[in-house]
Design a protein around this motif. Structure first.
Motif, short mmCIF file in Angstrom:
data_model
loop_
_atom_site.label_atom_id
_atom_site.label_comp_id
_atom_site.label_asym_id
_atom_site.label_seq_id
_atom_site.Cartn_x
_atom_site.Cartn_y
_atom_site.Cartn_z
N ILE A 1 -24.71 -0.48 -1.66
CA ILE A 1 -25.35 -0.58 -0.33
C ILE A 1 -24.72 0.34 0.71
N VAL A 2 -23.74 1.14 0.31
CA VAL A 2 -23.07 2.03 1.26
C VAL A 2 -23.84 3.34 1.35
N SER A 3 -24.06 3.78 2.55
CA SER A 3 -24.66 5.09 2.79
C SER A 3 -23.79 5.86 3.79
N PRO A 4 -23.83 7.19 3.75
CA PRO A 4 -24.54 8.02 2.77
C PRO A 4 -23.97 7.81 1.36
N ALA A 5 -24.85 7.86 0.36
CA ALA A 5 -24.44 7.65 -1.03
C ALA A 5 -23.68 8.87 -1.54
N GLU A 6 -22.91 8.65 -2.59
CA GLU A 6 -22.24 9.76 -3.27
C GLU A 6 -22.18 9.47 -4.75
N ASP A 7 -21.95 10.50 -5.56
CA ASP A 7 -22.00 10.35 -7.01
C ASP A 7 -21.04 9.29 -7.52
N ALA A 8 -19.87 9.16 -6.89
CA ALA A 8 -18.88 8.18 -7.35
C ALA A 8 -19.45 6.77 -7.36
N PHE A 9 -20.33 6.46 -6.43
CA PHE A 9 -20.87 5.11 -6.34
C PHE A 9 -21.73 4.74 -7.54
N ASP A 10 -22.26 5.75 -8.24
CA ASP A 10 -23.07 5.46 -9.43
C ASP A 10 -22.25 4.84 -10.55
N ARG A 11 -20.94 5.04 -10.52
CA ARG A 11 -20.08 4.47 -11.57
C ARG A 11 -19.98 2.95 -11.46
N ARG A 12 -20.48 2.37 -10.40
CA ARG A 12 -20.46 0.91 -10.25
C ARG A 12 -21.14 0.22 -11.44
N ARG A 13 -22.07 0.91 -12.07
CA ARG A 13 -22.81 0.31 -13.19
C ARG A 13 -21.92 0.13 -14.42
N ASP A 14 -20.75 0.75 -14.41
CA ASP A 14 -19.82 0.61 -15.54
C ASP A 14 -18.92 -0.62 -15.41
N LEU A 15 -19.02 -1.33 -14.29
CA LEU A 15 -18.19 -2.51 -14.08
C LEU A 15 -18.97 -3.76 -14.52
N ALA B 1 -10.47 2.37 -9.34
CA ALA B 1 -9.70 3.32 -8.54
C ALA B 1 -10.59 4.37 -7.90
N LEU B 2 -11.58 4.86 -8.65
CA LEU B 2 -12.51 5.85 -8.12
C LEU B 2 -13.27 5.30 -6.93
N LEU B 3 -13.81 4.09 -7.07
CA LEU B 3 -14.58 3.50 -5.97
C LEU B 3 -13.71 3.14 -4.79
N ARG B 4 -12.52 2.60 -5.07
CA ARG B 4 -11.61 2.23 -3.97
C ARG B 4 -11.27 3.45 -3.13
N ASP B 5 -10.95 4.56 -3.77
CA ASP B 5 -10.57 5.76 -3.03
C ASP B 5 -11.76 6.32 -2.25
N ALA B 6 -12.93 6.29 -2.87
CA ALA B 6 -14.12 6.81 -2.18
C ALA B 6 -14.45 5.95 -0.96
N LEU B 7 -14.32 4.65 -1.10
CA LEU B 7 -14.61 3.75 0.02
C LEU B 7 -13.56 3.89 1.12
N LEU B 8 -12.31 4.03 0.73
CA LEU B 8 -11.25 4.15 1.72
C LEU B 8 -11.42 5.41 2.57
N ARG B 9 -11.90 6.47 1.95
CA ARG B 9 -12.17 7.70 2.72
C ARG B 9 -13.25 7.45 3.77
N ARG B 10 -14.07 6.45 3.54
CA ARG B 10 -15.14 6.10 4.49
C ARG B 10 -14.70 5.03 5.49
N GLY B 11 -13.44 4.63 5.44
CA GLY B 11 -12.98 3.60 6.35
C GLY B 11 -13.28 2.19 5.91
N ILE B 12 -13.53 2.01 4.60
CA ILE B 12 -13.82 0.68 4.05
C ILE B 12 -12.64 0.25 3.19
N HIS B 13 -12.07 -0.91 3.52
CA HIS B 13 -10.96 -1.49 2.77
C HIS B 13 -11.50 -2.64 1.93
N ILE B 14 -11.08 -2.70 0.66
CA ILE B 14 -11.52 -3.78 -0.21
C ILE B 14 -10.38 -4.74 -0.46
N THR B 15 -10.72 -6.02 -0.62
CA THR B 15 -9.70 -7.04 -0.88
C THR B 15 -10.35 -8.24 -1.54
#
Length: 439
Positions: free
Chosen positions: A266-280, A394-408
């Motif tokens: 649900i995060v926009s703008p989308a990026e290729d890294a977010f497509d890897r969510r389907r592997d979880l 790790a890929l998603l966490r880093d991509a989100l953090l660059r956008r100012g989104i922290h996960i916990t």
């Protein structure tokens, strides 16, 4: 509440999200919590029905971290809690074996004990498990094919819903006792009970179920909206939108506890890294809460029972009154029966399977003993730790953090963890998001 912009917006009102908001407010930042359900708490909710109190599942608190201890003491009273020593067992081939199975082989039927000893490795591998190691291989190398066949493989496949060969050892940590070969042999020579593991003692509320903790935390959260499911996050505009048509802005950071794959979708703008969510991957658990009369005292005297055998649909059955007598009316027992399955699992079928298990196990003589049933479906229950989990997280966490989104939180971080980890994670994530600033 009329304000629509906050320093921090928190997605999810479970323990991690509530604690993140509490810490943000303590540090002088305004925080808003958006919770999709009708009440906060996530898996730390409780329900009252026909005189019984049920939780989403057996949810126990293990406290060791000073930050978590301080917050729990600040939000609840000592009298709110029972401190309990663990009494959990494995039911196998008609026998009750204390947990953990690998340290109590003398309690198992003779043929199972002999099989496990005969197939025990001469010595454990020289190195400790690596997160990337195959869990099936780890079982055989460290515990042997006998312990694997009788308990570790069937139980963990029932719980995870996938073959153990698909799992890595990333999640083992404190969740799987890892005794030496000598300790296993000692436990096979004579009957004794060895208390080990992170959950050998725990806290549980004396009244009200685990929601007692949620109530204490919620009282410290000034801005909380329930029934607001987040549907989109725009990191360019720094806004969050919900299914109620509401939009909220965040000035400093966004903290998310929603399941990581759902967030990436649900995060926009989308990026290729977010497509890897389907592997979880994660399983679904239906916790069938049951109120009964005339429960078998030989079984109900334990807090919970692990069920590795394939003839049972459930992987665990627990007894709420062993945590707090207030959880069921006098002379009655409140139980939780946990069944893991895929997304297509049908609630009616899960309830039927749970009641059949209680009769087959001998907890009740027949379904006539059942007074009330309350199934709770947990759509995202246990993370399936496979070869994709660590790298993709790790890929998603880093991509989100660059956008100012922290996960916990357990699902925000996409990990296996306990309630205390959610509390501590929420506190520390708020500090990181705000740069450890002082109030």
């Amino acid at each position: 509440m009329t304000e629509t912009e906050f320093d921090i917006v928190v997605i999810g009102g479970g323990p991690a999200g509530l604690c993140a908001a509490i810490e943000a407010e303590r540090l002088g930042a305004s925080a808003l919590v958006l919770e999709a359900a009708e009440a906060p708490g996530g898996l730390t909710r409780s329900f009252k029905q026909d005189g019984y109190t049920f939780d989403c599942s057996g949810h126990l608190l293990h406290l060791a971290d000073p930050d978590a201890v301080e917050l729990v003491e600040r939000t609840t009273k000592p009298s709110d809690w029972n401190r309990i020593e663990r009494d959990s067992v494995i039911y196998i081939d008609g026998a009750v074996v204390p947990y953990p199975f690998q340290l109590h082989l003398a309690h198992a039927p003779d043929r199972i004990r002999e099989e496990c000893l005969a197939l025990l490795p001469d010595e454990a591998p020289a190195r400790a498990a690596s997160p990337d190691d195959n869990f099936g291989d780890w079982i055989e190398a460290n515990l042997g094919a006998g312990i694997g066949r009788r308990f570790m493989v069937p139980y963990n496949e029932k719980l995870s819903t996938v073959p153990v060969g698909e799992l890595t050892c990333e999640w083992l940590g404190r969740f799987v006792p890892q005794p030496s070969i000598e300790e296993i042999r000692a436990g096979a020579e004579r009957r004794r009970i060895v208390q080990t593991g992170y959950n050998r003692s725990f806290l549980y509320p004396s009244h009200g179920g685990i929601a007692t903790l949620t109530a204490g935390l919620t009282a410290l959260v000034p801005n909380l909206l329930t029934e607001h499911r987040v549907t989109s996050v725009d990191t360019s505009a720094r806004t969050v939108s919900t299914d109620r048509g509401a939009e909220f802005g965040y000035r400093e950071a966004l903290i998310s506890t929603m399941p990581l794959p759902q967030l990436a979708a649900i995060v926009s703008p989308a990026e290729d890294a977010f497509d890897r969510r389907r592997d979880l991957r994660a399983n679904v658990v239906t916790c069938v809460n049951v109120g009964v009369r005339d429960a078998n005292p030989e079984l109900s005297r334990h807090q919970w029972i692990y069920l590795p055998e394939r003839e049972y649909a459930a992987y665990r059955v627990g007894f709420y009154k062993r945590f707090a007598d207030s959880m069921a009316p006098p002379g009655r027992e409140g139980l939780y029966v946990e069944i893991a399955h895929g997304p297509d699992g049908n609630e009616a079928e899960m309830v039927d399977a749970a009641l059949a298990d209680l009769v087959r196990l001998g907890v009740i003589e027949s379904r006539d003993a059942v007074e009330t049933v309350l199934p709770v479906r947990i759509e995202c229950a246990y993370v399936i730790h496979d070869a994709n989990t660590g790298p993709v997280r790790a890929l998603l966490r880093d991509a989100l953090l660059r956008r100012g989104i922290h996960i916990t939180g357990r699902y925000g971080n996409w990990e296996s963890s306990a309630m205390e980890d959610a509390i501590v994670g929420g506190l520390r994530t708020a500090r990181a998001a705000l740069g450890e600033r002082s109030a």
